[in-house]
Design a protein around this motif. Structure first.
Motif, PDB file in Angstrom:
ATOM      1  N   ASP A 169      42.507  40.476  51.891  1.00  0.00           N
ATOM      2  CA  ASP A 169      42.040  41.575  52.738  1.00  0.00           C
ATOM      3  C   ASP A 169      42.234  42.896  51.997  1.00  0.00           C
ATOM      4  O   ASP A 169      43.340  43.442  51.943  1.00  0.00           O
ATOM      5  N   PHE A 170      41.143  43.419  51.439  1.00  0.00           N
ATOM      6  CA  PHE A 170      41.262  44.634  50.621  1.00  0.00           C
ATOM      7  C   PHE A 170      41.703  45.836  51.443  1.00  0.00           C
ATOM      8  O   PHE A 170      42.243  46.806  50.907  1.00  0.00           O
ATOM      9  N   THR A 171      41.511  45.761  52.758  1.00  0.00           N
ATOM     10  CA  THR A 171      41.888  46.923  53.587  1.00  0.00           C
ATOM     11  C   THR A 171      43.412  47.052  53.703  1.00  0.00           C
ATOM     12  O   THR A 171      43.919  48.076  54.144  1.00  0.00           O
ATOM     13  N   VAL A 172      44.146  46.011  53.324  1.00  0.00           N
ATOM     14  CA  VAL A 172      45.614  46.058  53.366  1.00  0.00           C
ATOM     15  C   VAL A 172      46.146  46.147  51.936  1.00  0.00           C
ATOM     16  O   VAL A 172      46.071  45.175  51.175  1.00  0.00           O
ATOM     17  N   ALA A 173      46.587  47.324  51.542  1.00  0.00           N
ATOM     18  CA  ALA A 173      47.129  47.565  50.196  1.00  0.00           C
ATOM     19  C   ALA A 173      46.209  47.020  49.105  1.00  0.00           C
ATOM     20  O   ALA A 173      46.653  46.450  48.110  1.00  0.00           O
ATOM     21  N   GLY A 174      44.912  47.183  49.305  1.00  0.00           N
ATOM     22  CA  GLY A 174      43.934  46.759  48.294  1.00  0.00           C
ATOM     23  C   GLY A 174      43.976  45.269  48.035  1.00  0.00           C
ATOM     24  O   GLY A 174      43.608  44.822  46.946  1.00  0.00           O
ATOM     25  N   GLY A 175      44.413  44.494  49.033  1.00  0.00           N
ATOM     26  CA  GLY A 175      44.477  43.032  48.839  1.00  0.00           C
ATOM     27  C   GLY A 175      45.403  42.643  47.700  1.00  0.00           C
ATOM     28  O   GLY A 175      45.314  41.532  47.161  1.00  0.00           O
ATOM     29  N   GLY A 208      44.769  43.133  42.369  1.00  0.00           N
ATOM     30  CA  GLY A 208      45.589  42.355  41.425  1.00  0.00           C
ATOM     31  C   GLY A 208      47.055  42.356  41.801  1.00  0.00           C
ATOM     32  O   GLY A 208      47.425  42.542  42.975  1.00  0.00           O
ATOM     33  N   ALA A 209      47.897  42.170  40.801  1.00  0.00           N
ATOM     34  CA  ALA A 209      49.340  42.082  41.041  1.00  0.00           C
ATOM     35  C   ALA A 209      49.834  43.356  41.717  1.00  0.00           C
ATOM     36  O   ALA A 209      49.546  44.466  41.255  1.00  0.00           O
ATOM     37  N   ARG A 210      50.588  43.206  42.842  1.00  0.00           N
ATOM     38  CA  ARG A 210      51.077  44.402  43.547  1.00  0.00           C
ATOM     39  C   ARG A 210      52.113  45.076  42.672  1.00  0.00           C
ATOM     40  O   ARG A 210      53.190  44.521  42.405  1.00  0.00           O
ATOM     41  N   ILE A 211      51.745  46.272  42.254  1.00  0.00           N
ATOM     42  CA  ILE A 211      52.538  46.955  41.227  1.00  0.00           C
ATOM     43  C   ILE A 211      53.986  47.156  41.686  1.00  0.00           C
ATOM     44  O   ILE A 211      54.925  46.944  40.918  1.00  0.00           O
ATOM     45  N   GLN A 212      54.177  47.461  42.977  1.00  0.00           N
ATOM     46  CA  GLN A 212      55.533  47.732  43.489  1.00  0.00           C
ATOM     47  C   GLN A 212      56.416  46.487  43.510  1.00  0.00           C
ATOM     48  O   GLN A 212      57.625  46.593  43.641  1.00  0.00           O
ATOM     49  N   GLU A 213      55.835  45.312  43.398  1.00  0.00           N
ATOM     50  CA  GLU A 213      56.654  44.089  43.515  1.00  0.00           C
ATOM     51  C   GLU A 213      56.965  43.437  42.168  1.00  0.00           C
ATOM     52  O   GLU A 213      57.587  42.374  42.106  1.00  0.00           O
ATOM     53  N   SER A 246      55.176  39.490  41.770  1.00  0.00           N
ATOM     54  CA  SER A 246      53.717  39.360  41.828  1.00  0.00           C
ATOM     55  C   SER A 246      53.249  38.427  40.720  1.00  0.00           C
ATOM     56  O   SER A 246      52.397  37.568  40.935  1.00  0.00           O
ATOM     57  N   LEU A 247      53.831  38.618  39.538  1.00  0.00           N
ATOM     58  CA  LEU A 247      53.436  37.754  38.412  1.00  0.00           C
ATOM     59  C   LEU A 247      53.799  36.309  38.720  1.00  0.00           C
ATOM     60  O   LEU A 247      53.022  35.384  38.467  1.00  0.00           O
ATOM     61  N   ALA A 248      54.986  36.121  39.295  1.00  0.00           N
ATOM     62  CA  ALA A 248      55.423  34.760  39.659  1.00  0.00           C
ATOM     63  C   ALA A 248      54.423  34.143  40.626  1.00  0.00           C
ATOM     64  O   ALA A 248      54.057  32.970  40.517  1.00  0.00           O
ATOM     65  N   ILE A 293      50.121  30.074  41.696  1.00  0.00           N
ATOM     66  CA  ILE A 293      48.726  29.759  42.070  1.00  0.00           C
ATOM     67  C   ILE A 293      48.035  29.002  40.927  1.00  0.00           C
ATOM     68  O   ILE A 293      47.398  27.975  41.145  1.00  0.00           O
ATOM     69  N   PHE A 294      48.212  29.501  39.697  1.00  0.00           N
ATOM     70  CA  PHE A 294      47.547  28.842  38.552  1.00  0.00           C
ATOM     71  C   PHE A 294      48.016  27.392  38.434  1.00  0.00           C
ATOM     72  O   PHE A 294      47.230  26.490  38.146  1.00  0.00           O
ATOM     73  N   PHE A 295      49.329  27.186  38.634  1.00  0.00           N
ATOM     74  CA  PHE A 295      49.878  25.829  38.515  1.00  0.00           C
ATOM     75  C   PHE A 295      49.203  24.902  39.531  1.00  0.00           C
ATOM     76  O   PHE A 295      48.785  23.792  39.209  1.00  0.00           O
ATOM     77  N   CYS A 302      38.483  41.725  41.026  1.00  0.00           N
ATOM     78  CA  CYS A 302      39.355  40.608  40.689  1.00  0.00           C
ATOM     79  C   CYS A 302      39.802  40.955  39.277  1.00  0.00           C
ATOM     80  O   CYS A 302      39.067  40.727  38.309  1.00  0.00           O
ATOM     81  N   ALA A 303      40.984  41.591  39.201  1.00  0.00           N
ATOM     82  CA  ALA A 303      41.355  42.253  37.950  1.00  0.00           C
ATOM     83  C   ALA A 303      42.587  41.645  37.309  1.00  0.00           C
ATOM     84  O   ALA A 303      43.418  41.048  37.982  1.00  0.00           O
ATOM     85  N   GLY A 304      42.695  41.841  35.999  1.00  0.00           N
ATOM     86  CA  GLY A 304      43.873  41.366  35.274  1.00  0.00           C
ATOM     87  C   GLY A 304      43.938  39.854  35.289  1.00  0.00           C
ATOM     88  O   GLY A 304      42.931  39.157  35.409  1.00  0.00           O
ATOM     89  N   GLY A 305      45.179  39.355  35.235  1.00  0.00           N
ATOM     90  CA  GLY A 305      45.371  37.904  35.197  1.00  0.00           C
ATOM     91  C   GLY A 305      44.851  37.204  36.437  1.00  0.00           C
ATOM     92  O   GLY A 305      44.670  35.977  36.434  1.00  0.00           O
ATOM     93  N   ALA A 306      44.557  37.982  37.488  1.00  0.00           N
ATOM     94  CA  ALA A 306      44.049  37.389  38.733  1.00  0.00           C
ATOM     95  C   ALA A 306      42.779  36.589  38.507  1.00  0.00           C
ATOM     96  O   ALA A 306      42.476  35.660  39.251  1.00  0.00           O
ATOM     97  N   VAL A 307      42.031  36.945  37.474  1.00  0.00           N
ATOM     98  CA  VAL A 307      40.769  36.237  37.228  1.00  0.00           C
ATOM     99  C   VAL A 307      41.001  34.790  36.804  1.00  0.00           C
ATOM    100  O   VAL A 307      40.075  33.983  36.838  1.00  0.00           O
ATOM    101  N   SER A 346      31.354  51.263  32.486  1.00  0.00           N
ATOM    102  CA  SER A 346      31.510  51.173  33.947  1.00  0.00           C
ATOM    103  C   SER A 346      32.015  49.783  34.307  1.00  0.00           C
ATOM    104  O   SER A 346      31.880  48.827  33.530  1.00  0.00           O
ATOM    105  N   MET A 347      32.578  49.661  35.527  1.00  0.00           N
ATOM    106  CA  MET A 347      33.083  48.360  35.990  1.00  0.00           C
ATOM    107  C   MET A 347      31.960  47.337  36.056  1.00  0.00           C
ATOM    108  O   MET A 347      32.129  46.173  35.741  1.00  0.00           O
ATOM    109  N   GLU A 348      30.770  47.838  36.457  1.00  0.00           N
ATOM    110  CA  GLU A 348      29.609  46.950  36.607  1.00  0.00           C
ATOM    111  C   GLU A 348      29.191  46.376  35.245  1.00  0.00           C
ATOM    112  O   GLU A 348      28.943  45.177  35.118  1.00  0.00           O
TER     113      GLU A 348
END
Ligand code: HXC
Length: 514
Positions: A94-100, A132-137, A141-143, A148-150, A169-174, A209-211
């Motif tokens: 849900d991107f509306t909550v802390a950018g998903g 992507g990974a929640r920067i504050q956590e 987040s990486l864990a 998920i990958f496992f 869908c950015a960073g290692g999230a891809v 650009s992102m596109e």
């Protein structure tokens, strides 16, 4: 509190959380042309079939002021439901909550539904829309991504895994989508990249650009990361529903058969393919001439279009088709088309889907570009995939089957169960022109009229090898058939192969040329 007031309290709590990130964030999402996570799930699943779990989960972050923040559902919705009556597990960020963004509890929700899908042996659908990974956590987040990958890897080849990219869908999230079987993208909405434009600018000084970097078209046409491209989210959901209709729910089942339908009455099969092997035609017309209702569901339509892959039905049963496309690069095999076909063959094999191969190609694409791009390594993938596949494997050779292309496209030598050829088939080490130039070089050079001699030698070579009868005489081809017998021969071969059973050497796993 009375039971009634308890129920009212529950409803109030649910309603509050189901608002996600609130009106402002939802408005921003709509302005970008995006549905919310909840709208997406409800649009995709059968009416009233969605059951949500972990609605009351909250984030567990304690730093950077996060402790005082509420993140409804921690930015992801998970649950179960049905698509056309078939059970599935689903998560939607849900991107509306802390950018998903993905923190510890967000990841736990996703891994919970992944475990459920694997245990219950039902398809998993992941809708990705996240910063992507929640920067504050930090490392949590990486864990979360690692967990998920496992699970993606554990579930690979056991249950179908579909990734729908409906936002960033950015960073290692891809890498979670990259580990899944099918990736869906939507024009102007999907963005996938490892390092974003700002990092590229600061490290390389380049503006992009992102596109342009990782938009939907880039992944559908250039990188091959996406399997399905849609113009709108609703079109994308229709594609998902169609795909689910073709595939089995797990590797221990077969796809549920549909009501058999005859192909539509179109062009006669023999009128589709020009007898001059240099004239192209659209291989899709051949596929539609053999499938039920002339329906063919193409996968990766815009990537490596010199090969076609996709599903169709024959007498109601799902079949995976791999076919050369003479309209693009004469249907050659190259690095990308080999990758595309090999992965699809492995998918069909893992999920008990018979493979029908329709062949018309002049071989592997020559040239330094291809050699340097690794055509040896990539080209080997298709040999490996066909050789290891134990599902029924049927080949029909229409015209050219030259050189490595002949072997690679599910030849008898890679253990095709049935090989049919049209009388127009040419099975040879290379095309007659090339062969005559090499084998009779001396005679041609020394002839009084070299061009006349060349034509004579080409003709000689054609008569000797450019036909299906030499291969048929060796038993490499089982039957030379008339074009209008193609569907009935494939159907019979599928019927005979229903109970196919082969023994492969025991091993932990092979080492395919990844
Ligand atoms: C925490 C995040 C976040 C993140 C977005 N938000 N990404 N919060 N961690 N990674 C928050 C924003 O602060 C903002 O909060 C809200 O989500 C919406 O974001 P916006 O930036 O306003 O949205 P938009 O303008 O549409 O831009 C979207 C975006 C951008 C392009 C995705 O947010 C962005 O660049 N985010 C960071 C991307 C990134 O670098 N992620 C880390 C990748 S590394 P408020 O409170 O203001 O509404 C990674 C490693 C994984 O993922 C490794 C796995 C192996």
């Amino acid at each position: 509190m009375s039971l009634r007031s308890n129920i009212l309290d529950l409803r109030k709590r649910k309603k509050e959380i189901q608002k996600g990130g609130g009106d402002k964030a939802i408005e921003k999402q709509a302005k970008m042309g995006k549905l919310t996570a909840r709208e997406r799930i409800l649009s995709l699943l059968d009416k009233n079939s969605f059951h949500e779990y972990d609605l009351f989960v909250e984030h567990a972050a304690k730093d950077f002021g996060m402790e005082s923040k509420t993140l409804h559902g921690d930015g992801v919705i998970i649950g179960t439901g049905t698509i056309n009556g078939k059970p599935i597990c689903i998560f939607a960020q849900d991107f509306t909550v802390a950018g998903g963004s993905l923190g510890l509890m967000h990841a736990r929700k996703i891994t919970k539904i992944m475990d459920h899908a694997l245990k219950m042996r039902v398809p998993l659908i992941g809708i990705n829309d996240s910063g992507g990974a929640r920067i504050q956590e930090g490392v949590n987040s990486l864990a979360g991504y690692g967990e998920i990958f496992f699970r993606n890897t554990l579930a690979s080849g056991v249950i179908p895994q579909l990734s729908v990219i409906l936002g960033p869908c950015a960073g290692g999230a891809v890498y979670s989508p990259a580990l899944t079987d099918f990736v869906f993208v939507v024009e102007n909405i999907s963005k996938m990249f490892i390092t974003g434009p700002s990092v590229i600018k600061s490290v390389l000084g380049e503006e992009i650009s992102m596109e342009e970097l990782g938009g939907a078209k880039v992944h559908a046409e250039v990188t091959g990361n996406a399997h399905f491209f849609a113009k709108t989210e609703m079109e994308c959901f229709d594609q998902i529903k169609t795909l689910i209709s073709y595939i089995p729910r797990s590797n221990s089942k077969k796809a549920i058969p549909h009501k058999p339908k005859a192909p539509l009455k179109g062009k006669k099969v023999e009128d589709i393919v020009p007898s001059d092997p240099r004239i192209p035609y659209d291989m899709r017309d051949i596929l539609k001439s053999v499938t039920d209702g002339s329906e063919f569901f193409e996968i990766m339509e815009h990537f490596a279009p010199n090969i076609i892959i996709g599903f169709g039905r024959m007498e109601g049963e799902t079949v995976g088709f791999v076919a050369n496309q003479p309209m693009v690069l004469a249907g050659v095999l190259d690095t990308d088309s080999s990758d595309k076909a090999a992965r699809f063959i492995r998918y069909c094999n893992a999920f008990n889907i018979p493979i029908v191969t329709i062949e018309d190609l002049p071989g592997y694409l020559p040239g330094a570009d291809q050699e340097h791009a690794g055509v040896i390594r990539h080209g080997a993938k298709i040999l490996y995939a066909y050789s290891e596949a134990t599902v029924p494997k049927i080949t029909v050779i229409l015209r050219k089957a030259y050189g490595g292309g002949y072997i690679a496209m599910n030849s008898r030598h890679l253990r095709a169960d049935f090989v049919f050829a049209w009388p127009t088939a040419e099975i040879a080490v290379m095309g007659p022109e090339g062969a005559a130039n090499i084998v009779f070089r001396k005679e041609i050079a020394e002839a009084e009229n070299p061009e006349e001699m060349r034509q004579q030698k080409i003709q000689e070579y054609k008569e000797k090898f450019a036909n299906p009868y030499v291969a048929a005489a060796q038993g490499y081809i089982d039957e030379v058939i008339e074009p209008n017998q193609t569907r009935s021969r494939i159907l019979h071969a599928l019927k005979v192969s229903e109970n196919k059973s082969v023994f492969m050497p025991q091993k932990k796993h092979g080492i395919p040329p990844f």
